[in-house]
Design an enzyme around this catalytic site. Sequence first.
Site, PDB file in Angstrom:
ATOM      1  CE1 TYR A 142       1.379  -0.670 -12.804  1.00  0.00           C
ATOM      2  CE2 TYR A 142       3.164   0.167 -11.469  1.00  0.00           C
ATOM      3  CZ  TYR A 142       1.968   0.363 -12.117  1.00  0.00           C
ATOM      4  OH  TYR A 142       1.361   1.591 -12.088  1.00  0.00           O
ATOM      5  CG  ASP A 251       3.683  10.323  -9.325  1.00  0.00           C
ATOM      6  OD1 ASP A 251       4.637  10.100  -8.539  1.00  0.00           O
ATOM      7  OD2 ASP A 251       3.771  10.185 -10.553  1.00  0.00           O
TER       8      ASP A 251
END
Length: 359
Positions: A142, A251
């Site tokens: 990222y 998640d």
Amino acid sequence: MTYDIAVLAGDGIGPEITQAAMEVLKAAAKRFGFSVRPVPALIGGIAIDRTGDPLPEETIRICKSSAAVLLGAVGGPKWDQLPGDARPEKGLLRIRASLKLFANLRPAVVYPALRAASPLKDEILGEGLDLMMVRELTGGIYFGERGREEKNGMTRAFDTESYTVEEIRRILRVAFDIARKRRGRLCSVDKANVLESSRLWRETAIELSAQYPDVELTHMYVDNAAMQLVRDPRQFDTIVTSNLFGDILSDEASQITGSIGMLPSASLGESTLGLYEPIHGSAPDLAGKDIANPIAAILSAAMMLRYSLGQPAAADAVEQAVNRVLEAGVRTADLASKGELVVGTKAMTAHILSALERD
Ligand code: NAD
């Protein structure tokens, strides 16, 4: 001992749930012989409305001079049309960067009383689940080199996964320290059969494990970890992984619990100053109605007690109070099954406060 707590309530249900968490924090502090002082500061949409900036300098200053930061949530339809850099969510990314928070902790806990909320079968969950996901937050793909280029009439895009030994070592150290305080087992998740950065990750984990003889270190490839999380999640105690793998696996793990209103998180850096927030958003549909579940924020405050304020007994007491209230069948609307008695935000908080005092 008095701890200053920066309270960044934010938007939507943020003010209601942070108020609930502060009430519980104050009660826990009183019971365990210390005190906390809330210092409010602006973030997100409300900060844009009042100052034109989703993260005013004053907020950063308050956070840096506090023992810990409690954050509600940011965002809402009112600010959805703003360009990327001016949006409320930008305040979140900037506060994490300003405080140099590189470790994200997300517990996934299935309380026996809420087992029905999990999409997994009873025989998989057994007596319930309690795992901790530690994700690297400021490195990896990222933040690596990225771009697009045109060559021979073809467009190519690339992102780069890159970690230094220092970045790997500091996140692993956080994870080893947490595993040591839990059940003493750490699973490092990588893709070392394919990726060079993962091979460095694994070598560093093995090297560091010599300093933690009381923690059992294992390794797992990320594709297997994704399967094992739904096949047999109870095999895990603490999981540590990179930014990208952690984004996906955390998640997945939170989905196992089945209730977004229950899930806290912590972001930590080199010092004890951490940022604590529920993983859910600002739920504009619920704001101001006294129906939001305050438990994710209250459990975030419990994590604050454990990881920033060094008050593990108070943290345990808050978590046990939440557990007892759930065992007694008290439910906010998001948790209730058909026929169960539903309470609002304030009433749920009052139940948790009285369970904390009765203990
Ligand atoms: P959300 O998490 O706010 O809501 C998703 C669903 O879960 C909604 O149905 C909501 O009612 C429910 N929900 C969330 N928290 C709850 C609680 N405490 N109790 C009961 N029910 C709860 O996600 P969304 O709807 O995608 O986003 C709403 C806004 O929040 C957007 O502006 C988004 O950008 C922002 N957001 C902020 C954060 C953050 O501040 N960390 C995280 C995610 C989304």
